[in-house]
Design an enzyme around this catalytic site. Structure first.
Site, mmCIF file in Angstrom:
data_model
loop_
_atom_site.group_PDB
_atom_site.id
_atom_site.type_symbol
_atom_site.label_atom_id
_atom_site.label_comp_id
_atom_site.label_asym_id
_atom_site.label_seq_id
_atom_site.Cartn_x
_atom_site.Cartn_y
_atom_site.Cartn_z
ATOM 1 N N GLU A 1 0.819 -1.217 0.000
ATOM 2 C CA GLU A 1 0.000 0.000 0.000
ATOM 3 C C GLU A 1 0.847 1.258 0.000
ATOM 4 O OE1 GLU A 1 -3.182 0.908 2.564
ATOM 5 O OE2 GLU A 1 -4.153 -1.046 2.368
ATOM 6 N N ARG B 1 -1.404 32.801 -18.734
ATOM 7 C CA ARG B 1 -2.048 33.846 -17.930
ATOM 8 C C ARG B 1 -1.083 35.017 -17.698
ATOM 9 N NH1 ARG B 1 -6.512 36.486 -15.838
ATOM 10 N NH2 ARG B 1 -6.273 36.911 -13.606
#
Length: 392
Positions: free
Chosen positions: A241, A267
């Site tokens: 995990e 931007r």
């Protein structure tokens, strides 16, 4: 140690990106768990059985390839909750059965788990025993034909949708860690009571809830591994995990950094692109450095797992690094997008709340530092000598 991908592995990852991108999923929405159709897509892509043996319908891949697959899913799939569900299914339920189950148990469970016919879940966490697994209160008392389980599991990922559970319980409280055992408990077993999905801040597509065991009777054949091996099985599961599931966040970080870099190049503020402001450029550069460092830690942990190394430290180091990276990348991306980052159903806002659990699941960050400091001998006068062959 070679982290270069073979031509076959690169092609496999490219095919996986294309396949997942074709799903056209949106970020998970509050109150909506994954659908049967979405789960079926994960099964058809091979993700649900990636590391399971080929004789049971899996791909038979190792930990390094599995991490690559879930990193790819994290990059190509904006629904992090679905990716989390798929990884938890494989790593916390499928792999314990694949590595410790009896031939009959494997034959019954693994083909169904690999294909996606079944959903798998893992029941270890309790309200008073989160990272402190040694404080489990769920019991398994021997009876003539098996065991009787009693207790309550909380925060069970996939629990409300699961067809089979790996449940950890105390078979002999007097033995401490050696008195914990693991059981495979199918849905519908008398005394297994599965609660509804509980609301969470993030990872909405991954249903999670309580699982109660009330005089739940299982046969001896439901015991996973020998009695008393529960802690060893759990530690092995955490190796999988903490390395492979954590790789999901490598993929999401890569996707967010790509989106943010493109946004900052386009931007303009104060007559020049955001990316030409040194503060912005350096911020993104630092995050790219941390992404590469986190990836190397994950790959190293997985490579060692594939070599049979049983130390817990490499996976703990990987998880600590990537879980903090996930939060920092998501919050930075949201900040640099400005109002667009928090507007409406922004995927950036979803990425922040999906990153929050990363420092908690599979053991909190503090627990990872405990593991690291213990194995390095920092917390004792003499370095700890761990006999991994006996422990496992």
């Amino acid at each position: 140690m070679d982290f270069g991908w073979s031509r076959e592995e690169r092609l496999l990852a490219e095919e996986l990106v294309e396949e997942i991108a074709s799903w056209q999923l949106s970020p998970g929405e509050r109150g909506r768990s994954f659908t049967a159709a979405e789960w079926s897509l994960c099964g058809k892509a091979g993700l649900l059985g990636w590391a399971m043996p080929t004789e049971y319908g899996g791909r038979g891949m190792g930990a390094l390839s599995t991490a690559n697959a879930f990193e790819t899913m994290g990059f190509a799939c904006s629904d992090t909750g679905l990716a989390f569900s798929a990884a938890a299914h494989l790593l916390a339920c499928g792999m314990p059965i694949a590595e410790f189950g009896s031939p009959e148990m494997k034959e019954t469970c693994l083909p169904r788990l690999s294909s996606g016919q079944w959903v798998g879940a893992n029941g270890v966490t309790e309200e008073q025993a989160g990272s402190d697994v040694f404080s489990l209160s769920t019991t398994a008392e021997r009876c003539d034909d098996g065991y009787v389980l009693n207790g309550r599991k909380s925060f069970v990922s996939n629990g409300p949708a699961a067809d089979v559970f790996v449940i950890y319980a105390r078979t002999d409280p007097s033995l401490g860690a050696l008195g914990i055992s693991a059981f495979v408990v199918p849905k519908g077993t008398h005394g297994l009571i599965v609660g509804p999905p509980q609301e969470k801040v993030g990872l909405h597509s991954c249903p999670a809830g309580y699982v109660d065991l009330v005089e739940c009777r299982v046969g001896r054949e439901n015991l996973l591994g020998p009695e008393g091996a529960g802690m060893s099985i759990f530690k092995r599961t955490m190796q999988w995990e903490r390395s492979c599931l954590t790789a999901i966040y490598l993929g999401t970080a890569k996707r967010l950094l790509s989106l943010t870099s493109d946004h900052c190049a386009a931007r303009k503020q104060f007559d020049r692109p955001l990316a030409q402001h040194q503060a912005v450029a350096h911020t993104l550069a630092r995050l790219h450095v941390r992404l590469e460092a986190g990836r190397l830690l994950v790959y190293r942990a997985c490579w060692l797992l594939d070599q049979g190394d049983k130390s817990l430290t490499p996976a703990s180091m990987a998880k600590v690094s990537v879980s903090q990276l996930a939060l920092d990348v998501s919050t930075t991306a949201t900040h640099l997008f400005g109002s667009l980052g928090i507007w409406g159903n922004s995927p950036l806002g979803h990425s922040v709340v999906d990153a929050l659990p990363a420092s908690l699941f599979s053991g909190s960050t503090e627990m990872q530092y405990d593991i690291i400091s213990s194995e390095l001998g920092i917390t004792q006068a003499e370095p700890i000598r761990i006999d991994h062959d006996r422990a496992f």
